[in-house]
Design a protein around this motif. Structure first.
Motif, PDB file in Angstrom:
ATOM      1  N   CYS A 187       0.855  -1.186   0.000  1.00 31.15           N
ATOM      2  CA  CYS A 187       0.000   0.000   0.000  1.00 31.15           C
ATOM      3  C   CYS A 187       0.886   1.230   0.000  1.00 31.15           C
ATOM      4  CB  CYS A 187      -0.946   0.011   1.204  1.00 31.15           C
ATOM      5  SG  CYS A 187      -0.126   0.293   2.791  1.00 31.15           S
ATOM      6  N   GLN A 235      -2.426   3.356  -6.229  1.00 31.36           N
ATOM      7  CA  GLN A 235      -3.619   3.099  -5.425  1.00 31.36           C
ATOM      8  C   GLN A 235      -4.315   4.397  -5.007  1.00 31.36           C
ATOM      9  OE1 GLN A 235      -2.898   0.333  -2.187  1.00 31.36           O
ATOM     10  NE2 GLN A 235      -2.081  -1.241  -3.547  1.00 31.36           N
ATOM     11  N   GLU A 248      -7.217   5.594  -5.505  1.00 29.44           N
ATOM     12  CA  GLU A 248      -8.584   5.517  -4.997  1.00 29.44           C
ATOM     13  C   GLU A 248      -8.607   5.282  -3.492  1.00 29.44           C
ATOM     14  OE1 GLU A 248      -7.403   3.612  -7.434  1.00 29.44           O
ATOM     15  OE2 GLU A 248      -8.430   4.269  -9.275  1.00 29.44           O
ATOM     16  N   LYS A 249      -7.680   4.456  -3.006  1.00 29.61           N
ATOM     17  CA  LYS A 249      -7.637   4.171  -1.570  1.00 29.61           C
ATOM     18  C   LYS A 249      -7.230   5.411  -0.783  1.00 29.61           C
ATOM     19  CE  LYS A 249      -6.636  -0.798  -1.847  1.00 29.61           C
ATOM     20  NZ  LYS A 249      -5.672  -1.871  -1.475  1.00 29.61           N
ATOM     21  N   ILE A 287      -7.575   8.572  -1.680  1.00 26.16           N
ATOM     22  CA  ILE A 287      -8.670   9.543  -1.748  1.00 26.16           C
ATOM     23  C   ILE A 287      -9.795   9.157  -0.801  1.00 26.16           C
ATOM     24  CG2 ILE A 287     -10.464  10.477  -3.260  1.00 26.16           C
ATOM     25  CD1 ILE A 287      -8.411  10.273  -5.563  1.00 26.16           C
ATOM     26  N   GLU A 288     -10.120   7.871  -0.740  1.00 25.50           N
ATOM     27  CA  GLU A 288     -11.206   7.415   0.132  1.00 25.50           C
ATOM     28  C   GLU A 288     -10.887   7.683   1.601  1.00 25.50           C
ATOM     29  OE1 GLU A 288     -13.756   3.335   1.155  1.00 25.50           O
ATOM     30  OE2 GLU A 288     -11.928   3.218  -0.053  1.00 25.50           O
ATOM     31  N   VAL A 289      -9.688   7.307   2.034  1.00 25.31           N
ATOM     32  CA  VAL A 289      -9.308   7.483   3.437  1.00 25.31           C
ATOM     33  C   VAL A 289      -9.296   8.960   3.809  1.00 25.31           C
ATOM     34  CG1 VAL A 289      -7.389   7.252   5.069  1.00 25.31           C
ATOM     35  CG2 VAL A 289      -8.023   5.326   3.608  1.00 25.31           C
ATOM     36  N   SER A 343     -10.839  11.498   2.304  1.00 26.86           N
ATOM     37  CA  SER A 343     -12.155  12.135   2.167  1.00 26.86           C
ATOM     38  C   SER A 343     -13.080  11.796   3.321  1.00 26.86           C
ATOM     39  CB  SER A 343     -12.796  11.732   0.841  1.00 26.86           C
ATOM     40  OG  SER A 343     -12.012  12.185  -0.258  1.00 26.86           O
ATOM     41  N   LEU A 344     -12.901  10.651   3.930  1.00 33.24           N
ATOM     42  CA  LEU A 344     -13.701  10.309   5.108  1.00 33.24           C
ATOM     43  C   LEU A 344     -13.328  11.178   6.302  1.00 33.24           C
ATOM     44  CD1 LEU A 344     -13.783   6.404   4.905  1.00 33.24           C
ATOM     45  CD2 LEU A 344     -15.726   7.966   4.639  1.00 33.24           C
ATOM     46  N   LYS A 368     -13.234  16.912   3.970  1.00 27.95           N
ATOM     47  CA  LYS A 368     -13.880  17.035   2.666  1.00 27.95           C
ATOM     48  C   LYS A 368     -13.276  18.106   1.767  1.00 27.95           C
ATOM     49  CE  LYS A 368     -17.044  14.002   3.859  1.00 27.95           C
ATOM     50  NZ  LYS A 368     -16.978  12.622   3.321  1.00 27.95           N
TER      51      LYS A 368
END
Length: 215
Positions: free
Chosen positions: A22, A55, A57-58, A60-62, A64-65, A68
């Motif tokens: 990762c 990676q 997307e991973k 960005i996801e972490v 963004s949670l 914002k």
């Protein structure tokens, strides 16, 4: 009056030497991803760009949670370029000053707050501790440390990847951030306490460091 500042965090690399499959920005440091620990220290800054690649997307996801309002920039050529290229991508249309922070670097929280308050350009150094470090040869000018050269052979301090420069001093590079700084030397050096995560041994030391209060 606050200084108009953009912060660029470079998180595009694969983290091959660490070998955890990762991006290094997502490794868990005592229960939190490294990137979240960085963002916790940057909560007072409203222009933060994170450069993603591997990676993406991973990452960005972490992020963004947690928050914002982060801007994401993409380094599509992350396999063939270094943090310098990522920094330049993230610094496009920046504010007056731009801070570079590597996504694999833990910084003592108080040290980070102190250096970000500095009103002009600077380079951050620390005690040499990693394998094959980029060193900084320094001298005293008017009672303060300044960096006169980056070197693999000599220098009293290790380059950390953390710095702040004016946006007009940014020049496009493919390799390391410090190559942007070389034409600007000498520049003031600020000492910070850090742990960089390149290997599993680095990771273990970083976790222990955080558990001990960054001391």
């Amino acid at each position: 009056m606050s200084i108009p500042t953009t912060i660029v965090i470079s998180c595009a690399g694969m983290g091959s030497r660490l070998g955890l499959g990762c991006p290094k920005s997502l490794v868990e440091i005592d229960g939190k991803p490294l990137i979240i620990r960085q963002l916790e220290m940057l909560q007072n800054y409203d222009d933060i760009r994170i450069v993603v690649g591997y990676q993406m997307e991973k990452v960005i996801e972490v992020v963004s949670l947690y928050r914002k309002d982060i801007v994401f920039a993409i380094n599509n050529n992350y396999m063939n370029t270094g943090t310098g290229a990522s920094f330049c991508i993230g610094a496009e249309n920046s504010r007056e000053y731009v801070v570079s922070l590597d996504g694999d670097l833990l910084v003592n929280p108080q040290d980070l707050q102190d250096v970000l308050k500095v009103k002009d350009e600077f380079i951050c150094g620390t005690d040499p501790s990693t394998d094959n470090p980029v060193l900084m040869d320094t001298t005293q000018e008017n009672g303060s440390l300044v960096v006169k050269e980056f070197s693999r052979e000599r220098g009293q301090y290790e380059w950390t990847g953390l710095m702040k420069i004016k946006k007009e001093h940014i020049s496009a590079v493919r390799g390391h951030v410090y190559t942007i700084l070389e034409p600007l030397l000498p520049l003031p050096m600020k000492y910070i306490r850090t742990k960089e995560i390149d290997t599993l041994d680095d990771y273990d030391r970083a976790v222990e460091w955080v558990r001990n209060g960054y001391l």
